[in-house]
Scaffold this active site. Structure first.
Site, PDB file in Angstrom:
ATOM      1  N   GLU A  66      30.381  50.716  29.627  1.00 57.97           N
ATOM      2  CA  GLU A  66      31.037  51.739  28.695  1.00 57.97           C
ATOM      3  C   GLU A  66      32.348  50.322  28.782  1.00 57.97           C
ATOM      4  O   GLU A  66      32.794  50.900  26.970  1.00 57.97           O
ATOM      5  CB  GLU A  66      31.636  52.872  29.379  1.00 57.97           C
ATOM      6  CG  GLU A  66      30.279  53.584  30.077  1.00 57.97           C
ATOM      7  CD  GLU A  66      30.922  53.168  31.387  1.00 57.97           C
ATOM      8  OE1 GLU A  66      30.065  52.366  32.107  1.00 57.97           O
ATOM      9  OE2 GLU A  66      31.045  55.026  32.027  1.00 57.97           O
ATOM     10  N   ARG A  67      33.527  49.264  29.465  1.00 55.59           N
ATOM     11  CA  ARG A  67      34.025  49.273  28.800  1.00 55.59           C
ATOM     12  C   ARG A  67      34.219  48.119  28.022  1.00 55.59           C
ATOM     13  O   ARG A  67      34.926  48.391  27.491  1.00 55.59           O
ATOM     14  CB  ARG A  67      34.690  47.841  30.344  1.00 55.59           C
ATOM     15  CG  ARG A  67      35.992  47.281  30.436  1.00 55.59           C
ATOM     16  CD  ARG A  67      35.855  46.710  30.913  1.00 55.59           C
ATOM     17  NE  ARG A  67      37.775  46.720  30.623  1.00 55.59           N
ATOM     18  CZ  ARG A  67      38.985  46.091  31.108  1.00 55.59           C
ATOM     19  NH1 ARG A  67      38.974  46.689  31.384  1.00 55.59           N
ATOM     20  NH2 ARG A  67      39.974  45.341  30.543  1.00 55.59           N
ATOM     21  N   CYS A 105      37.004  55.450  36.871  1.00 60.84           N
ATOM     22  CA  CYS A 105      35.685  54.926  35.592  1.00 60.84           C
ATOM     23  C   CYS A 105      35.858  55.911  34.369  1.00 60.84           C
ATOM     24  O   CYS A 105      36.991  56.002  33.957  1.00 60.84           O
ATOM     25  CB  CYS A 105      34.382  55.136  36.817  1.00 60.84           C
ATOM     26  SG  CYS A 105      34.502  57.323  37.313  1.00 60.84           S
ATOM     27  N   ARG A 111      32.120  56.454  40.227  1.00 57.51           N
ATOM     28  CA  ARG A 111      31.986  55.348  40.650  1.00 57.51           C
ATOM     29  C   ARG A 111      33.552  55.171  40.758  1.00 57.51           C
ATOM     30  O   ARG A 111      33.896  54.229  41.820  1.00 57.51           O
ATOM     31  CB  ARG A 111      31.635  54.574  39.386  1.00 57.51           C
ATOM     32  CG  ARG A 111      29.954  54.561  39.233  1.00 57.51           C
ATOM     33  CD  ARG A 111      30.151  54.178  38.035  1.00 57.51           C
ATOM     34  NE  ARG A 111      30.502  55.057  36.697  1.00 57.51           N
ATOM     35  CZ  ARG A 111      30.053  55.380  35.209  1.00 57.51           C
ATOM     36  NH1 ARG A 111      29.938  53.539  35.729  1.00 57.51           N
ATOM     37  NH2 ARG A 111      31.244  55.514  34.442  1.00 57.51           N
ATOM     38  N   CYS A 155      40.971  44.642  23.325  1.00 59.36           N
ATOM     39  CA  CYS A 155      41.135  43.276  23.469  1.00 59.36           C
ATOM     40  C   CYS A 155      39.401  43.114  24.520  1.00 59.36           C
ATOM     41  O   CYS A 155      38.860  43.859  24.712  1.00 59.36           O
ATOM     42  CB  CYS A 155      42.115  42.864  24.111  1.00 59.36           C
ATOM     43  SG  CYS A 155      42.032  42.474  25.380  1.00 59.36           S
ATOM     44  N   CYS A 160      42.425  42.012  31.159  1.00 57.92           N
ATOM     45  CA  CYS A 160      43.461  42.630  30.058  1.00 57.92           C
ATOM     46  C   CYS A 160      44.670  41.540  30.116  1.00 57.92           C
ATOM     47  O   CYS A 160      45.302  41.778  31.258  1.00 57.92           O
ATOM     48  CB  CYS A 160      43.181  43.543  29.513  1.00 57.92           C
ATOM     49  SG  CYS A 160      44.099  44.062  27.904  1.00 57.92           S
TER      50      CYS A 160
HETATM   51 ZN   LIG Z   1      42.871  44.389  26.872  1.00 55.53          ZN
END
Ligand SMILES: [Zn+2]
Length: 166
Positions: A66-67, A105, A111, A155, A160
């Site tokens: 999902e990220r 999560c 999670r 991003c 990140c």
């Molecule tokens: Zn980012």
């Protein structure tokens, strides 16, 4: 116990998976709840928003795929829950100098708490002093964070590099 895990979360795609996992959490409560209470605490979105500028805090996203399409909390690290256990040494290396790790999560029901507990157990067993004083879990996870309008970064960097992003 159900109320404890259901209070303010906004469910999205992750709902079905997380609901099933909730059963697992409930079954574990007897012996593991004490362990968790001793070493892991919850942090709310507003608390995290004000604390996350500190250089001694790291946010650890343990969502899986999902990220990549849902965005993430700016500045967060990514350690997918699937491979979390084997990545613990890498995580500890990456968070050297941090005192507080905040796990999350999608909803922080399954999670997130599970990875936080795995890290707590790992530290307990290794007896290694890595300087981590607090292991926390973000209440309601990324979905709660996003639903209440807190900054989400989109991003493609991991980790990140953004310190703040709208
Ligand atoms: Zn980012």
């Amino acid at each position: 116990m159900k109320a404890v895990f259901k209070f303010c979360c906004t469910s999205k795609d992750g709902e079905e998976k997380e609901e099933k996992g909730e059963e697992i959490v409930k079954k574990k409560t007897t012996e593991e709840e004490k362990e968790m209470a001793r070493t892991i605490s919850f942090i709310t979105g507003p608390q995290l928003l004000s604390l996350k500028r500190l250089p001694t805090i790291a946010v650890v996203d343990v969502r899986d795929d999902e990220r990549s399409y849902d965005g993430h909390i700016s500045g967060s690290l990514h350690y997918a829950s699937d491979t979390f256990s084997q990545d613990i040494p890498k995580l500890l290396h990456e968070v050297k100098g941090k005192e507080t790790l905040v796990f999350h999560c999608a909803l922080s029901q399954v999670r997130g708490p599970s990875c936080a507990r795995r890290l707590a157990n790992y530290l307990e067993e290794s007896k290694e002093d890595v300087g981590i004083k607090n292991i926390m879990v973000l209440e309601c996870g990324f979905n709660g964070w996003e639903a209440s309008g807190r900054p989400v970064c989109r991003c493609a960097n991991a980790p990140c590099k953004e310190s703040e992003s709208a």
